[in-house]
Scaffold this motif. Structure first.
Motif, short mmCIF file in Angstrom:
data_model
loop_
_atom_site.label_atom_id
_atom_site.label_comp_id
_atom_site.label_asym_id
_atom_site.label_seq_id
_atom_site.Cartn_x
_atom_site.Cartn_y
_atom_site.Cartn_z
N LEU A 68 -25.56 18.44 5.84
CA LEU A 68 -25.33 19.86 6.14
C LEU A 68 -24.04 20.56 6.27
CD1 LEU A 68 -27.34 21.94 7.57
CD2 LEU A 68 -25.96 21.37 9.74
N VAL A 69 -22.91 19.50 6.26
CA VAL A 69 -21.45 20.00 6.14
C VAL A 69 -21.20 20.66 4.81
CG1 VAL A 69 -19.08 19.25 6.12
CG2 VAL A 69 -20.62 18.16 7.77
N ARG A 70 -21.55 20.17 3.86
CA ARG A 70 -21.28 20.45 2.33
C ARG A 70 -22.24 21.84 2.03
NH1 ARG A 70 -17.58 19.92 -1.35
NH2 ARG A 70 -16.12 18.76 -0.33
N ALA A 71 -23.70 21.63 2.62
CA ALA A 71 -24.53 22.53 2.07
C ALA A 71 -24.46 23.92 3.00
CB ALA A 71 -26.03 21.88 2.53
N VAL A 72 -24.08 23.74 4.18
CA VAL A 72 -24.10 25.00 4.85
C VAL A 72 -23.01 25.39 5.51
CG1 VAL A 72 -25.34 26.46 6.66
CG2 VAL A 72 -26.81 24.73 5.16
N ALA A 73 -22.46 24.41 6.42
CA ALA A 73 -21.52 24.41 7.51
C ALA A 73 -20.12 25.03 6.67
CB ALA A 73 -21.16 23.26 8.23
N LEU A 74 -19.74 24.27 5.51
CA LEU A 74 -18.55 24.74 5.12
C LEU A 74 -18.50 25.99 4.32
CD1 LEU A 74 -16.82 21.39 3.95
CD2 LEU A 74 -15.96 23.08 5.68
N PRO A 75 -19.65 26.11 3.21
CA PRO A 75 -19.58 27.27 2.45
C PRO A 75 -19.80 28.69 3.21
CG PRO A 75 -21.43 25.87 2.16
CD PRO A 75 -20.51 25.09 3.10
N VAL A 76 -20.83 28.71 4.45
CA VAL A 76 -20.94 30.00 4.89
C VAL A 76 -19.57 30.70 5.54
CG1 VAL A 76 -22.18 31.00 6.83
CG2 VAL A 76 -23.34 29.67 5.33
N PRO A 77 -18.84 29.82 6.40
CA PRO A 77 -17.69 30.51 6.91
C PRO A 77 -16.65 30.89 5.59
CG PRO A 77 -17.92 28.27 7.91
CD PRO A 77 -19.05 28.81 7.14
N SER A 78 -16.75 29.98 4.68
CA SER A 78 -15.76 30.29 3.77
C SER A 78 -16.07 31.49 3.06
CB SER A 78 -15.78 29.08 2.81
OG SER A 78 -14.72 29.13 1.85
N THR A 79 -17.33 31.74 2.57
CA THR A 79 -17.70 32.88 1.87
C THR A 79 -17.42 34.11 2.87
OG1 THR A 79 -19.22 31.62 0.76
CG2 THR A 79 -19.61 34.05 0.51
N VAL A 80 -17.73 33.93 4.24
CA VAL A 80 -17.44 35.01 4.91
C VAL A 80 -16.01 35.71 4.88
CG1 VAL A 80 -17.69 36.05 7.29
CG2 VAL A 80 -19.77 34.74 6.22
N ILE A 81 -15.11 34.59 4.96
CA ILE A 81 -13.64 34.89 4.84
C ILE A 81 -13.32 35.48 3.72
CG2 ILE A 81 -11.37 33.88 4.89
CD1 ILE A 81 -12.61 31.91 7.16
N CYS A 82 -13.74 35.13 2.64
CA CYS A 82 -13.80 35.73 1.30
C CYS A 82 -14.05 37.22 1.28
CB CYS A 82 -14.61 35.05 0.03
SG CYS A 82 -13.84 33.73 -0.38
N TRP A 83 -15.30 37.56 1.80
CA TRP A 83 -15.60 38.90 1.87
C TRP A 83 -14.69 39.62 2.83
CZ3 TRP A 83 -20.92 38.08 4.38
CH2 TRP A 83 -22.01 37.37 3.66
#
Ligand code: HEM
Length: 401
Positions: A137-152
């Motif tokens: 879950l860490v690689r699949a969801v937990a890390l990419p979600v906040p990272s992508t939102v910060i990119c936005w």
């Protein structure tokens, strides 16, 4: 007895705070401890005293002041003489910099992002469900979600988001070598620096554009603009990622509460507050240094003494929370100090709340058979990193999903 800090969480109950915090609250609510480098600092264990330190007492958050407690070796890494990010500054400089990006985090603006965050989480859950079981879950969801939102928020172009996400997970991964981490931080800094320059000519509706404008107008130095952007990335990424993973793990261990949340999504805002309180993932990075002599819980604190506030202890203070060691998604939990308190209270909390509400309820709703794929004892926790978390979270689910 000499108390050493940081302290590990109990091996047989890794989501609970260190056992000794209960004794500190009862008997030595303000006590001296030895830090990893041999220096000494006061530990503050009770909710009221933690709030007093963070809001009312004459203390400084300026990491460059003598006596400021360096709680983790990583904090030593700040280059000598370099201005820190504003979380480690005092007013007036702190206020000037925080104000520059305050508007990006107001509730109304963050709420407007909720539908987009829902779609993002759905995409990552789709990809997880389409892939092999178990999934981390860490690689699949937990890390990419906040990272992508910060990119936005920052305005990192879509084409660069993949590299950005890779670097950010390397940068915060304590298991990668110091060289790889340093390289990743360097790459992120380089990208943000380049984007700051580009935004002057090709502005967007994003934080880097606004920071670039402030640099052009002379309101802020280029260094401070870059450090502020890095702060947003670092403060907003691992914290939220760890909460997503640990929040999921906690719900899996409390099936009746998970059912209640699945059946009543209106419970989500309160459930998230309770999970923030219960887990208190920021468990050692909040330090201050006394600016004057004062008395706290009967102890004489001298100007120049280092202070560490114990957030997980304050959040389990029975004087504030009934039966504090019990997870109760319906309890009034809003008085927790998981986001800090006072001047430096978390700027990103409206965003963290939305990300957590959406992610946790989506996982419960869309993956009802969700469960741990390994025994709890096989999980590796990030002990003494400053932000508590789990390195990976192998999950499985029922085939019909
Ligand atoms: C569950 C997730 C989060 C937790 C538990 C958390 C916790 C905290 C805490 C405890 C502080 C206070 C530090 C201190 O007093 O020294 C803080 C400050 C801060 N946080 Fe968060 N945070 C989270 C998510 C975020 C997000 C998503 C962002 C932005 C994208 C963010 C940005 C910041 C910033 C900029 C500060 C410094 C505020 C200041 O010094 O005025 N945080 N956070």
């Amino acid at each position: 007895m000499t108390l050493h800090f940081p302290l590990a969480r109990p091996a047989d109950d890794p989501l609970a705070p260190p056992e000794i915090f209960r004794r500190l609250r009862d008997r030595e609510p303000v006590t001296m401890a030895t830090l990893w480098d041999g220096s000494r600092a006061w530990l503050v264990a009770r909710h009221a005293d933690v709030r007093a330190v963070l809001r009312d007492l004459p203390v400084s958050a300026d990491i460059t002041r003598p006596g400021f407690p360096r709680i983790f070796p990583l904090q030593q890494a700040l280059p000598q003489g370099e201005r820190p990010p504003f979380v480690l500054m005092d007013p007036p400089d702190h206020d000037v910099l925080r104000k520059l990006i305050n508007a990006d985090f107001v509730v109304r603006r963050i709420e407007a992002l909720r539908p987009r965050i829902r779609r993002l989480v759905d995409e990552h859950v789709d990809a997880m469900l389409a892939g092999p079981r178990p999934a981390d879950l860490v690689r699949a969801v937990a890390l990419p979600v906040p990272s992508t939102v910060i990119c936005w928020l920052l305005g990192v172009p879509v084409a660069e988001q993949g590299a950005f996400n890779e670097w950010t997970s390397t940068a915060i991964d304590a298991t990668s070598t110091p060289e790889r981490r340093a390289h990743a931080y360097g790459a992120i800094g380089g990208l943000l620096d380049r984007l700051l320059a580009e935004k002057e000519h090709r502005p967007g509706d994003d934080m880097l554009t606004r920071l670039a404008r402030h640099v052009t107008s002379g309101a802020v130095s280029r260094h401070d603009a870059l450090t502020t952007a890095m702060l947003i990335l670092i403060a907003g990424h691992e914290t939220t990622a760890n909460m997503i993973a640990l929040g999921t793990l906690t719900l899996l261990g409390h099936p009746e509460q998970a059912d209640a949340l699945r059946d009543d999504p209106g419970l989500a805002p309160n459930a998230v507050e309770e999970l923030l309180r219960y887990l208190s993932i920021v468990d050692g990075v909040i330090g201050r240094v006394a600016l004057e002599d004062f008395t706290l819980a009967g102890r004489q604190v001298r100007a120049g003494d280092g202070i560490v506030v114990l957030i997980p202890s304050a959040n389990r203070d029975p004087g504030v929370f009934d039966d504090p060691d019990t997870l109760d998604l319906r309890r009034p939990a809003r008085r927790h100090v998981a986001f800090g308190y006072g001047l430096h209270q978390c700027l990103g909390q409206p965003l963290a709340r939305v990300e957590l509400q959406v992610t946790l309820t989506t996982l419960l709703r869309r993956v009802p058979g969700l469960r741990l794929a390994v025994p709890m004892s096989e999980l590796t926790f990030k002990q003494n990193d400053g932000v508590y978390g789990v390195r990976s979270l192998p999950l499985t689910w029922n085939e019909e999903n």
